[in-house]
Design an enzyme around this catalytic site. Structure first.
Site, PDB file in Angstrom:
ATOM      1  N   SER A  18       0.946  -1.187   0.022  1.00 42.77           N
ATOM      2  CA  SER A  18       0.184  -0.073  -0.141  1.00 42.77           C
ATOM      3  C   SER A  18       0.857   1.404  -0.049  1.00 42.77           C
ATOM      4  CB  SER A  18      -0.883   0.238   1.221  1.00 42.77           C
ATOM      5  OG  SER A  18      -0.238  -0.211   2.524  1.00 42.77           O
ATOM      6  N   HIS A  28       1.681   5.052   4.317  1.00 43.41           N
ATOM      7  CA  HIS A  28       0.755   5.615   3.342  1.00 43.41           C
ATOM      8  C   HIS A  28       1.273   6.975   2.862  1.00 43.41           C
ATOM      9  CE1 HIS A  28      -2.508   2.497   4.562  1.00 43.41           C
ATOM     10  NE2 HIS A  28      -1.674   1.949   3.792  1.00 43.41           N
TER      11      HIS A  28
END
Length: 251
Positions: free
Chosen positions: A147, A199
């Site tokens: 991610s 992230h």
């Protein structure tokens, strides 16, 4: 998704190609070479983990660390390779499925815009900045997943959307949708306890990569650009320098 350029005629689908099929998803082809390979690598690593006895729904922290997760104590203590290997590990089948669906969607849209080699550079570089972000934020944590790199690809798009590669209408629509996707995913990450430090690290790294890729994309469209800014070493060198500087600041 394409920059502002004349529309290209549609090409006939190759024999045996069926849009939306598994073959479509996992077969490399023009403007879609790196995405399926990255997906297959992630899936293969997970499959090997499961075959070796790792729980496919909820792997233990010990198993993840053994397979190369970004474990703060070990990464800082002389195992920096975990910054990269963590980008190809997943914490269960659901985690893998969600990330691979996101990668598939982004790859279809953004790999044709960047070109395959830039897409690969962005994936690796932003995966690393995501891992570095996690390392900087957490005192002790086990982190894994693609991610960070996926947010990085969104960051590349965000940087390019802010340029004149797109018409005003397209730019506004893409900017709105990209910021919405990033914001929603960060909120989801907060709600489920995901590693938002990774992230955000990937997202920021992607913005830097996008800035480095801009000139080369302009040149490919036939627009005037200084030659040194279109060189491959510049497009690769800027992401590499970004990762090195971030690593020096964090370690």
């Amino acid at each position: 998704m394409t920059p502002t350029e004349p529309n290209q005629p549609l090409q006939e689908s190759p024999t045996g190609y069926h849009p939306g099929s598994l073959r479509d998803v996992f077969t490399p082809r023009h403007n879609y070479r790196v995405t399926p390979i990255l997906m297959l690598v992630n899936i293969a690593v997970f499959a090997i983990m499961v075959i070796s006895g790792v729980n496919f729904m909820n792997p233990s922290a010990e198993d993840l660390v053994q397979w190369g997760a970004n474990y703060t104590a070990f990464t800082r203590a002389g195992e920096p390779w975990r910054l990269l290997t963590a980008c190809f590990l997943h914490i269960g089948i659901i985690h893998l499925a969600v990330n691979m669906m996101s990668l598939r969607y982004l790859g279809m849209q953004i790999e044709p815009l960047l070109g395959s080699w830039r897409f690969l550079v962005a994936y690796i570089a932003t995966g690393l900045t995501g891992s570095l972000g996690s390392l900087w934020w957490h005192d002790v944590a086990v982190s894994a997943g693609a991610s960070g790199a996926i947010f990085g690809i969104e960051g590349v798009l965000l940087a390019l959307v802010m340029t004149n590669l797109f018409t005003d209408d397209v730019r506004k629509a893409l900017l709105k949708s990209t910021l919405s996707v990033v914001g929603i995913n960060l909120l989801i990450g907060m709600s489920i306890g995901a590693d938002n430090a990774a992230h955000i690290g990937g997202l920021l790294g992607g913005i830097v990569c996008g800035m480095g890729f801009y000139a080369g994309i302009r040149a490919e469209l036939g627009w005037p650009v200084p030659k040194w800014m279109t060189a491959t070493w510049f497009a690769i060198g800027l992401p590499v320098a970004m990762v090195i500087v971030a690593a020096l600041l964090i370690f």
